[in-house]
Design a protein around this motif. Sequence first.
Motif, PDB file in Angstrom:
ATOM      1  N   SER A   1       0.826  -1.206   0.000  1.00  0.00           N
ATOM      2  CA  SER A   1       0.000   0.000   0.000  1.00  0.00           C
ATOM      3  C   SER A   1       0.861   1.257   0.000  1.00  0.00           C
ATOM      4  O   SER A   1       0.542   2.233  -0.680  1.00  0.00           O
ATOM      5  CB  SER A   1      -0.930  -0.003   1.209  1.00  0.00           C
TER       6      SER A   1
ATOM      7  N   ASP B   1      -7.724  -3.943  -2.090  1.00  0.00           N
ATOM      8  CA  ASP B   1      -7.640  -4.765  -0.892  1.00  0.00           C
ATOM      9  C   ASP B   1      -8.987  -4.705  -0.184  1.00  0.00           C
ATOM     10  O   ASP B   1      -9.290  -3.758   0.542  1.00  0.00           O
ATOM     11  CB  ASP B   1      -6.512  -4.270   0.011  1.00  0.00           C
TER      12      ASP B   1
ATOM     13  N   SER C   1      -6.103   0.525   2.638  1.00  0.00           N
ATOM     14  CA  SER C   1      -5.301   1.492   3.398  1.00  0.00           C
ATOM     15  C   SER C   1      -4.865   2.713   2.622  1.00  0.00           C
ATOM     16  O   SER C   1      -4.325   3.647   3.213  1.00  0.00           O
ATOM     17  CB  SER C   1      -4.036   0.851   3.983  1.00  0.00           C
TER      18      SER C   1
ATOM     19  N   ASP D   1      -3.555  -1.277  -6.001  1.00  0.00           N
ATOM     20  CA  ASP D   1      -3.076  -1.934  -4.781  1.00  0.00           C
ATOM     21  C   ASP D   1      -3.796  -3.272  -4.707  1.00  0.00           C
ATOM     22  O   ASP D   1      -4.991  -3.334  -4.432  1.00  0.00           O
ATOM     23  CB  ASP D   1      -3.417  -1.032  -3.580  1.00  0.00           C
TER      24      ASP D   1
HETATM   25 MG   LIG Z   1      -2.071  -2.956   1.995  1.00  0.00          MG
END
Ligand SMILES: [Mg+2]
Length: 250
Positions: free
Chosen positions: A32, A55, A60, A129
């Motif tokens: 991240s 994710d 995040s 991500d």
């Molecule tokens: Mg992450």
Amino acid sequence: MLDPRVAAIDARLEGVRRIVAVTGGKGGIGKSVVSSALALASARAGHATGILDLDLTSPSDHVILGFPVGFPAEEFGIDPADHFGIRCMSIAHFAGDAPAPLRGGDVTNALLELLAITRWKELDLLVIDMPPGLGDAALDAMRLLKRAEYLVVAGASRLVLVSVRRTVRLMQEVGVPILGVVENMRRGDDDAVVGLAAQRGLPVLGALPFDDALEDALGDVEALAQTPTVRALGEALLPVLYPSAESRST
Ligand SMILES: [Mg+2]
Ligand SMILES: Nc1ncnc2c1ncn2[C@@H]1O[C@H](COP(=O)(O)OP(=O)(O)OP(=O)(O)O)[C@@H](O)[C@H]1O
């Protein structure tokens, strides 16, 4: 029957020149941080950039980049809000920081939905991500993102090396393109990551030191842009991602 959303995803990503998916075998390795730092460095260099946090269980990027979450503007799809020049989309827009327990088919559905509704329009770079590990979410994302090129985040710990090697092997077996490896939290002159990359025939594109400035800069784009992490990642990766822009400026 083929899910119509699969075709919709390709159309949604049509205006995106390059899709870079950040992956790595192990949780907590810095996927991240690397995703957010890459998006920030790219946007600061003047490239139209987006970030998509896939994710599903523990998004995040909104914490790192500080983009506000809340239901985004909607009109025949969803527009990722611009945050300091980065178009940002995350599952956190819908679940906030509450847990989003998803199992089985729900995982595939959430990914399909997010990819099919987001209107990226024209982008030079979309950073993704990736979901951690090699479970349904990661495998589905790989299947759905047909044009993605992968950046592997690795570290010199033996615990990390084992799972990174496993991830890379899987990706090479299924034939997804890997741009190269970024070593994160590099310590001293341990060359284990260099060795692993060489063994798998991959270039090491950059090495990020352990960055003491990172924690205090989280959530603050201006402070983040000045951190060794964002600077080092930009220097390492922008010439790879934008070769013609770099050669023009030199
Ligand atoms: Mg992450
Ligand atoms: N280069 C670095 N220097 C210092 N701290 C770092 C660095 N890279 C990552 N971190 C810290 O390590 C922790 C894990 O990073 P991050 O959340 O990016 O990992 P991740 O691979 O995305 O994890 P997950 O699999 O849980 O999503 C965070 O607390 C982050 O701030």
